[in-house]
Design an enzyme around this catalytic site. Structure first.
Site, PDB file in Angstrom:
ATOM      1  N   CYS A   7       0.864  -1.195   0.000  1.00  0.00           N
ATOM      2  CA  CYS A   7       0.000   0.000   0.000  1.00  0.00           C
ATOM      3  C   CYS A   7       0.892   1.233   0.000  1.00  0.00           C
ATOM      4  CB  CYS A   7      -0.976  -0.022   1.173  1.00  0.00           C
ATOM      5  SG  CYS A   7      -0.203   0.052   2.808  1.00  0.00           S
ATOM      6  N   ASN A  10       2.264   1.449   4.377  1.00  0.00           N
ATOM      7  CA  ASN A  10       2.567   0.177   5.069  1.00  0.00           C
ATOM      8  C   ASN A  10       2.226   0.252   6.564  1.00  0.00           C
ATOM      9  OD1 ASN A  10       5.483  -1.983   5.665  1.00  0.00           O
ATOM     10  ND2 ASN A  10       3.391  -2.577   5.234  1.00  0.00           N
ATOM     11  N   CYS A  12      -1.482   0.755   7.346  1.00  0.00           N
ATOM     12  CA  CYS A  12      -2.925   0.471   7.442  1.00  0.00           C
ATOM     13  C   CYS A  12      -3.317  -0.753   6.601  1.00  0.00           C
ATOM     14  CB  CYS A  12      -3.757   1.678   7.013  1.00  0.00           C
ATOM     15  SG  CYS A  12      -3.561   3.127   8.078  1.00  0.00           S
ATOM     16  N   ARG A  13      -3.434  -0.565   5.294  1.00  0.00           N
ATOM     17  CA  ARG A  13      -4.013  -1.623   4.460  1.00  0.00           C
ATOM     18  C   ARG A  13      -3.122  -2.844   4.283  1.00  0.00           C
ATOM     19  NH1 ARG A  13      -5.144   2.273  -0.400  1.00  0.00           N
ATOM     20  NH2 ARG A  13      -3.236   3.120   0.530  1.00  0.00           N
ATOM     21  N   ASP A 124      -8.268   3.887   0.911  1.00  0.00           N
ATOM     22  CA  ASP A 124      -7.312   4.366   1.907  1.00  0.00           C
ATOM     23  C   ASP A 124      -8.090   4.912   3.110  1.00  0.00           C
ATOM     24  OD1 ASP A 124      -5.441   5.732   3.390  1.00  0.00           O
ATOM     25  OD2 ASP A 124      -4.512   6.703   1.669  1.00  0.00           O
TER      26      ASP A 124
HETATM   27  P1  4NP Z   1      -1.843   2.825   4.046  1.00  0.00           P
HETATM   28  O1  4NP Z   1      -2.510   4.167   4.625  1.00  0.00           O
HETATM   29  O2  4NP Z   1      -1.276   3.176   2.677  1.00  0.00           O
HETATM   30  O3  4NP Z   1      -2.985   1.894   3.965  1.00  0.00           O
HETATM   31  O4  4NP Z   1      -0.778   2.406   5.033  1.00  0.00           O
HETATM   32  C1  4NP Z   1      -1.846   5.399   4.654  1.00  0.00           C
HETATM   33  C2  4NP Z   1      -0.915   5.652   5.624  1.00  0.00           C
HETATM   34  C3  4NP Z   1      -0.296   6.896   5.682  1.00  0.00           C
HETATM   35  C4  4NP Z   1      -0.624   7.867   4.763  1.00  0.00           C
HETATM   36  C5  4NP Z   1      -1.569   7.613   3.784  1.00  0.00           C
HETATM   37  C6  4NP Z   1      -2.170   6.369   3.734  1.00  0.00           C
HETATM   38  N1  4NP Z   1      -0.012   9.144   4.847  1.00  0.00           N
HETATM   39  O5  4NP Z   1      -0.373  10.028   4.054  1.00  0.00           O
HETATM   40  O6  4NP Z   1       0.885   9.343   5.693  1.00  0.00           O
END
Ligand code: 4NP
Length: 166
Positions: A7, A10, A12-13, A124
């Site tokens: 993702c 790294n 959340c998803r 997201d």
């Molecule tokens: P992920 O979620 O891609 O599912 O881990 C996010 C985590 C951090 C950010 C965006 C999405 N960020 O903008 O910091």
């Protein structure tokens, strides 16, 4: 077989997808046959544990998240058989990073393995509310079942081919 879930951050998803894939592999007795890890295309959260909101939503559904955020590298395209992206932007970024055509061909969308998916992306949840995190858990469980079905089919096919007389 080696699978990398990818993702943006790294946190959340992809850690949730990783835990859901491990769970689905264990349920099918395939844990020993598949190596699973997760990574992000971005570098903002390097070394961080999974987001506390994401961990809470996962724990509520009985899924434990662990690991520390890391960024995808070109070496990952050599090590892994599949790099499985949570959304189209992640897939596009991975293809841009891929060193050659064979590496690009390893990039897939996670929800493309899920016959019940209502979209090809895992939304997201980072800037949204609790419901978004709970939804990520549901999507990851469903997607993991689809991905592991696909891997089980691949193993069956290989077995069939191996057993076939020359
Ligand atoms: P992920 O979620 O891609 O599912 O881990 C996010 C985590 C951090 C950010 C965006 C999405 N960020 O903008 O910091």
């Amino acid at each position: 077989m080696k699978i990398l879930l990818v993702c943006l951050g790294n946190i959340c998803r992809s850690p949730t997808a990783e835990a859901a894939v491990r769970e689905a592999l264990a349920q099918r007795g395939l844990s020993d046959r598949v190596e699973v890890d997760s990574a992000g295309t971005g570098s903002w959260h390097l070394g961080d544990p999974p987001d506390s909101r994401m961990r809470e939503a996962a724990a509520t559904a009985g899924l434990r998240l662990d690991g520390e955020a890391r960024q995808v590298t070109t070496a990952d395209f050599e090590h892994y058989d599949l790099l499985v992206a949570m959304d189209r932007a992640n897939a596009r970024d991975l293809r841009a990073l891929a060193p050659d055509e064979a590496a690009r061909a390893k990039v897939r969308l996670f929800r493309d393995f899920d016959p019940d998916a209502d979209s090809d992306e895992v939304p997201d949840p980072y800037y949204g509310g609790r419901r978004g995190f709970a939804r990520v858990v549901e999507i990851c469980r469903s997607g993991a079942a689809g991905l592991v079905d696909h891997l089980a089919d691949e193993f069956d096919d290989r077995g069939t081919h191996r057993d076939r007389p020359a």
